[in-house]
Design an enzyme around this catalytic site. Structure first.
Site, mmCIF file in Angstrom:
data_model
loop_
_atom_site.group_PDB
_atom_site.id
_atom_site.type_symbol
_atom_site.label_atom_id
_atom_site.label_comp_id
_atom_site.label_asym_id
_atom_site.label_seq_id
_atom_site.Cartn_x
_atom_site.Cartn_y
_atom_site.Cartn_z
ATOM 1 N N GLU A 159 0.869 -1.173 0.000
ATOM 2 C CA GLU A 159 0.000 0.000 0.000
ATOM 3 C C GLU A 159 0.905 1.222 0.000
ATOM 4 O OE1 GLU A 159 -2.005 0.321 3.973
ATOM 5 O OE2 GLU A 159 -1.026 -1.618 4.311
ATOM 6 N N TRP A 160 0.360 2.356 -0.364
ATOM 7 C CA TRP A 160 1.176 3.565 -0.339
ATOM 8 C C TRP A 160 1.393 4.020 1.102
ATOM 9 C CZ3 TRP A 160 3.539 3.397 -4.514
ATOM 10 C CH2 TRP A 160 2.921 3.271 -5.767
#
Length: 300
Positions: A159-160
């Protein structure tokens, strides 16, 4: 303005009428509160009556009807009573192990051993740090996570890191996919099991749509069913709330559900593969053997 005075008899009748109306309203209000309490209280037929959610969402109600539930755990849950967690019906736990190339969760080894002693199937997860080379992150995972043959497949959490102080940036799609590929291959080589990919809605849309389809996916969707948020993505695990309440854990904990039946769960644990992929991936040496009884009901 003049005020018209009522006659005594009318005033008396009016008072009686008001009393009746108030009594009726109170009764209706009490009934409504009772119905509301029934709506949010655990059902006597629930598989997990001891578990709950601090902020339940109607959009994920179907998750509660799935038979196999688990949690994911990190240092933020503090001291975990794994025996109580298991007694509440917890069928699996994913435990944070490593992040980037130099961070290990301070509770990992404690949780890893305690979960095993309590008889809770567990897998370790690595949180990707996009400012560190993939091979360094893979080496760090292998250095710190035991290659336990009894463990669930490892998890790569992609995920970012928008809230990160040191590395909030996004990398180009091609770079992200290349990094993921390296880490998945190295984690599989270390554990002997094909890793699970954990992701959220934004990262999946920007990076993962159509990619790594031979891996089980664990997706996050806390306000809607997965098919509403993820385009054409078959999932194996569903993180349906981040505000769960489970005996053995103080405060919020992520709750998760496995897609299938009790028997399909047994097949997953035995083979380290999604049962739906077993016949296709077994010839490639990816899935472990299952007995004939399990395989006979693979599509139940």
């Amino acid at each position: 303005m003049k005020t018209r005075r009522r006659s005594p008899s009318r005033s008396k009748n009016s008072g009686l009428t008001t009393f009746v109306r108030v009594a009726r309203f109170s009764a209706l209000a009490a009934m409504a509160l009772g119905l509301a309490s029934c709506a949010i209280a655990p059902s006597s037929s629930s598989r997990y009556p001891a578990k709950g959610d601090a902020r339940p969402h109607d959009g994920v109600a179907t998750a509660h009807r799935l038979p196999i539930h688990g949690v994911d755990i990190s240092k933020w849950q503090g001291d975990v009573d794994w025996a109580s967690l298991r007694q509440a019906g917890t069928k699996f736990a994913f435990i944070k192990a490593t992040e980037g190339g130099d961070h290990i969760d301070s509770k990992f080894h404690e949780n890893w051993q305690a979960a095993r002693r309590a008889g809770v199937p567990r897998g370790a997860y690595h949180f990707v740090y996009w400012c560190r080379p993939a091979h360094e992150q893979a080496a760090w995972f292998k250095r710190n996570v035991p290659a336990d043959p009894d463990a669930l497949p490892p998890v790569l959490d992609v995920e970012w890191n928008g809230q990160s102080v040191n590395c909030p940036k996004k990398v180009p799609r091609e770079q992200a996919l290349a990094m993921i590929d390296v880490m998945l291959r190295e984690m599989e080589a270390h554990t002997g099991k094909r890793p699970i990919i954990y992701t959220d809605i934004t990262f999946h849309k920007e990076i993962l749509e159509g990619e790594f389809n031979d891996h089980p996916y664990w997706i996050r969707s806390t306000a809607a069913e997965p098919h509403v948020r993820y385009n054409n993505r078959r999932w194996t695990f569903w993180q349906f709330t981040t505000t769960g309440r489970v005996p053995g854990v103080k405060g919020d904990v992520d709750r998760n559900a496995f897609y299938g039946t009790d028997n399909q769960w047994r097949m997953f644990v035995a083979s380290a593969c999604d049962p739906r992929d077993h016949s296709r991936l077994k010839p490639q040496g990816i899935c472990q053997d299952m007995d004939a009884i399990q395989t006979a009901s693979i599509d139940e």
